[in-house]
Design a protein around this motif. Structure first.
Motif, PDB file in Angstrom:
ATOM      1  N   VAL A  22      -6.010   1.729   2.686  1.00  0.00           N
ATOM      2  CA  VAL A  22      -5.500   2.797   1.814  1.00  0.00           C
ATOM      3  C   VAL A  22      -4.068   3.118   2.266  1.00  0.00           C
ATOM      4  N   GLY A  23      -3.129   3.047   1.310  1.00  0.00           N
ATOM      5  CA  GLY A  23      -1.713   3.266   1.644  1.00  0.00           C
ATOM      6  C   GLY A  23      -1.105   1.966   2.141  1.00  0.00           C
ATOM      7  N   THR A  24      -1.271   0.923   1.358  1.00  0.00           N
ATOM      8  CA  THR A  24      -0.947  -0.434   1.824  1.00  0.00           C
ATOM      9  C   THR A  24       0.541  -0.732   1.824  1.00  0.00           C
ATOM     10  N   GLY A  37      -5.910  -3.905  -1.090  1.00  0.00           N
ATOM     11  CA  GLY A  37      -4.852  -2.991  -0.679  1.00  0.00           C
ATOM     12  C   GLY A  37      -4.636  -1.956  -1.775  1.00  0.00           C
ATOM     13  N   ILE A  38      -4.689  -0.679  -1.386  1.00  0.00           N
ATOM     14  CA  ILE A  38      -4.546   0.414  -2.351  1.00  0.00           C
ATOM     15  C   ILE A  38      -3.226   1.131  -2.109  1.00  0.00           C
ATOM     16  N   GLU A  39      -2.419   1.234  -3.153  1.00  0.00           N
ATOM     17  CA  GLU A  39      -1.106   1.886  -3.012  1.00  0.00           C
ATOM     18  C   GLU A  39      -0.842   2.749  -4.239  1.00  0.00           C
ATOM     19  N   LEU A  40      -0.359   3.950  -3.961  1.00  0.00           N
ATOM     20  CA  LEU A  40      -0.130   4.956  -4.990  1.00  0.00           C
ATOM     21  C   LEU A  40       1.039   4.588  -5.913  1.00  0.00           C
ATOM     22  N   TYR A  41       2.120   4.082  -5.366  1.00  0.00           N
ATOM     23  CA  TYR A  41       3.358   3.934  -6.153  1.00  0.00           C
ATOM     24  C   TYR A  41       3.564   2.504  -6.657  1.00  0.00           C
ATOM     25  N   ASN A  57      -3.295  -0.218  -7.822  1.00  0.00           N
ATOM     26  CA  ASN A  57      -2.225   0.773  -7.928  1.00  0.00           C
ATOM     27  C   ASN A  57      -2.860   2.117  -8.307  1.00  0.00           C
ATOM     28  N   VAL A  58      -3.555   2.720  -7.331  1.00  0.00           N
ATOM     29  CA  VAL A  58      -4.288   3.965  -7.593  1.00  0.00           C
ATOM     30  C   VAL A  58      -4.142   4.897  -6.388  1.00  0.00           C
ATOM     31  N   ASN A  59      -4.647   6.126  -6.565  1.00  0.00           N
ATOM     32  CA  ASN A  59      -4.621   7.124  -5.491  1.00  0.00           C
ATOM     33  C   ASN A  59      -5.906   7.019  -4.671  1.00  0.00           C
ATOM     34  N   GLY A  60      -5.765   6.949  -3.358  1.00  0.00           N
ATOM     35  CA  GLY A  60      -6.933   6.854  -2.472  1.00  0.00           C
ATOM     36  C   GLY A  60      -7.906   8.013  -2.627  1.00  0.00           C
ATOM     37  N   LYS A  61      -7.430   9.139  -3.142  1.00  0.00           N
ATOM     38  CA  LYS A  61      -8.352  10.279  -3.270  1.00  0.00           C
ATOM     39  C   LYS A  61      -9.373  10.048  -4.385  1.00  0.00           C
ATOM     40  N   ASP A  62      -9.130   9.038  -5.221  1.00  0.00           N
ATOM     41  CA  ASP A  62     -10.046   8.747  -6.330  1.00  0.00           C
ATOM     42  C   ASP A  62     -10.950   7.538  -6.044  1.00  0.00           C
ATOM     43  N   LEU A  78      -6.267   2.306   7.800  1.00  0.00           N
ATOM     44  CA  LEU A  78      -5.199   3.270   7.490  1.00  0.00           C
ATOM     45  C   LEU A  78      -4.052   2.944   8.435  1.00  0.00           C
ATOM     46  N   ASN A  79      -2.915   2.565   7.887  1.00  0.00           N
ATOM     47  CA  ASN A  79      -1.797   2.153   8.737  1.00  0.00           C
ATOM     48  C   ASN A  79      -0.557   2.976   8.430  1.00  0.00           C
ATOM     49  N   PHE A  80      -0.091   3.715   9.445  1.00  0.00           N
ATOM     50  CA  PHE A  80       1.163   4.461   9.335  1.00  0.00           C
ATOM     51  C   PHE A  80       1.143   5.366   8.094  1.00  0.00           C
ATOM     52  N   ARG A 100       0.723  -7.009  12.317  1.00  0.00           N
ATOM     53  CA  ARG A 100       1.667  -5.890  12.230  1.00  0.00           C
ATOM     54  C   ARG A 100       1.977  -5.534  10.777  1.00  0.00           C
ATOM     55  N   THR A 101       2.156  -4.253  10.537  1.00  0.00           N
ATOM     56  CA  THR A 101       2.556  -3.783   9.216  1.00  0.00           C
ATOM     57  C   THR A 101       4.085  -3.698   9.181  1.00  0.00           C
ATOM     58  N   GLU A 102       4.659  -3.436   7.997  1.00  0.00           N
ATOM     59  CA  GLU A 102       6.111  -3.278   7.897  1.00  0.00           C
ATOM     60  C   GLU A 102       6.593  -2.125   8.797  1.00  0.00           C
ATOM     61  N   TYR A 103       5.895  -1.000   8.698  1.00  0.00           N
ATOM     62  CA  TYR A 103       6.304   0.163   9.498  1.00  0.00           C
ATOM     63  C   TYR A 103       6.133  -0.117  10.989  1.00  0.00           C
ATOM     64  N   GLU A 104       5.091  -0.832  11.324  1.00  0.00           N
ATOM     65  CA  GLU A 104       4.830  -1.160  12.734  1.00  0.00           C
ATOM     66  C   GLU A 104       5.988  -1.983  13.310  1.00  0.00           C
TER      67      GLU A 104
HETATM   68  C1  LIG Z   1       4.434   5.322   5.522  1.00  0.00           C
HETATM   69  S1  LIG Z   1       3.901   4.176   4.347  1.00  0.00           S
HETATM   70  C2  LIG Z   1       3.089   2.910   5.317  1.00  0.00           C
HETATM   71  C3  LIG Z   1       2.918   1.631   4.558  1.00  0.00           C
HETATM   72  C4  LIG Z   1       2.162   0.506   5.286  1.00  0.00           C
HETATM   73  N1  LIG Z   1       0.780   0.875   5.497  1.00  0.00           N
HETATM   74  C5  LIG Z   1       2.824   0.148   6.579  1.00  0.00           C
HETATM   75  O1  LIG Z   1       2.271   0.463   7.635  1.00  0.00           O
HETATM   76  O2  LIG Z   1       3.887  -0.488   6.558  1.00  0.00           O
HETATM   77  C6  LIG Z   1       2.509   5.018   3.615  1.00  0.00           C
HETATM   78  C7  LIG Z   1       2.137   4.454   2.261  1.00  0.00           C
HETATM   79  O3  LIG Z   1       0.933   5.080   1.835  1.00  0.00           O
HETATM   80  C8  LIG Z   1       1.026   5.362   0.452  1.00  0.00           C
HETATM   81  N2  LIG Z   1       0.082   6.458   0.162  1.00  0.00           N
HETATM   82  C9  LIG Z   1       0.153   7.713   0.624  1.00  0.00           C
HETATM   83  N3  LIG Z   1      -0.863   8.460   0.172  1.00  0.00           N
HETATM   84  C10 LIG Z   1      -1.615   7.622  -0.594  1.00  0.00           C
HETATM   85  C11 LIG Z   1      -2.790   7.798  -1.343  1.00  0.00           C
HETATM   86  N4  LIG Z   1      -3.408   8.984  -1.407  1.00  0.00           N
HETATM   87  N5  LIG Z   1      -3.300   6.740  -2.014  1.00  0.00           N
HETATM   88  C12 LIG Z   1      -2.666   5.543  -1.975  1.00  0.00           C
HETATM   89  N6  LIG Z   1      -1.536   5.318  -1.278  1.00  0.00           N
HETATM   90  C13 LIG Z   1      -1.015   6.347  -0.596  1.00  0.00           C
HETATM   91  C14 LIG Z   1       2.477   5.725   0.263  1.00  0.00           C
HETATM   92  O4  LIG Z   1       2.901   5.616  -1.075  1.00  0.00           O
HETATM   93  C15 LIG Z   1       3.167   4.720   1.192  1.00  0.00           C
HETATM   94  O5  LIG Z   1       3.507   3.528   0.536  1.00  0.00           O
END
Ligand SMILES: C[S@@+](CC[C@H](N)C(=O)[O-])C[C@H]1O[C@@H](n2cnc3c(N)ncnc32)[C@H](O)[C@@H]1O
Length: 213
Positions: A45-47, A67-71, A95-100, A115-117, A191-195
């Motif tokens: 969640v938040g990929t 991989g679930i990503e909001l934007y 392309n959805v919100n993890g809360k759903d 859950l990463n970063f 490793r993730t991008e942020y990592e």
């Molecule tokens: C700080 S980034 C980290 C991205 C990746 N996991 C990494 O470690 O490189 C957090 C990501 O989580 C997404 N995100 C935050 N809340 C979310 C939610 N409720 N559902 C889906 N994606 C979410 C954000 O849009 C953002 O792209």
């Protein structure tokens, strides 16, 4: 969710429903049909831009990854990376919100959550948006079999401490806690991008694994 700075993102996503699932609610309880097998499904969640799920899917072909990503402006980058790969039949993006999550998955559909970063949402009034808040833990537990696990990495000490407390208060069993993952980085760590970004600055990476009862 639509974010305006890449107006072409939705069109590009919709042109690739084989990767970014168009109607994920229709797969609820039937993800094995989507993947064509009964392998376990691991969800991030938040990929973000996808480096982690892509790396994991390549490393573990007998596990299915979602991989679930909001934007859309962010997930479209992950989509581009997936399309550059030769073949990744065990990976899908949503392309959805993890809360759903319960709209798209039912009990047993998911066997592990990553859950990463995650965004730290440092203000107390935003605590419910943290992906390790009890409301999110309730969702993950609802969708995994007993003993399901959440694996979490972050650079943010405040979010890490909050998450340790939140998971412990929830009755989860902590299995692996590291305050500096890269000091002794496991060979199979993807490793993730942020990592990569935080590691390059020499910042410690915190990691934990926690198991539901
Ligand atoms: C700080 S980034 C980290 C991205 C990746 N996991 C990494 O470690 O490189 C957090 C990501 O989580 C997404 N995100 C935050 N809340 C979310 C939610 N409720 N559902 C889906 N994606 C979410 C954000 O849009 C953002 O792209």
């Amino acid at each position: 969710m639509r974010l305006r700075n890449k107006p072409w993102a939705q069109d590009y996503i919709q042109a690739h429903p084989e990767v970014v699932i168009a109607n994920p609610e229709s797969r609820k309880g039937k993800w094995h049909e989507e993947f064509g097998n009964h392998n376990p499904v691991h969800v991030e969640v938040g990929t973000g831009k996808g480096q982690f799920v892509i790396g994991m899917a390549r490393q573990n072909p007998h596990i299915n990854y979602i991989g679930i990503e909001l934007y859309d402006s962010v997930i479209v980058v992950a989509l581009e990376k997936v399309l550059e790969q030769e073949s990744l039949p065990n990976l899908r993006l949503l392309n959805v919100n993890g809360k759903d999550l319960t709209e798209y998955f039912e009990k047993g559909d998911i066997s592990q959550v990553y859950l990463n970063f995650s965004d730290p949402w440092p203000k107390t009034r935003h605590a419910k948006r943290r992906l390790t808040h009890a409301n999110f833990l309730t969702l993950y537990k609802e969708l995994m079999p007993d003993g399901g696990e959440v694996h979490f990495k972050t650079d943010n000490r405040g979010l890490f401490e909050y998450s340790l407390m939140s998971m412990t208060d929830f009755g989860m069993k902590l299995q692996f806690v590291s305050l500096d993952l890269h000091a002794n980085e496991p060979e199979d760590n993807v490793r993730t991008e942020y990592e990569e970004k935080f590691a390059a600055k020499g910042q410690p990476i915190y990691r934990l694994e926690a198991k539901f009862n």
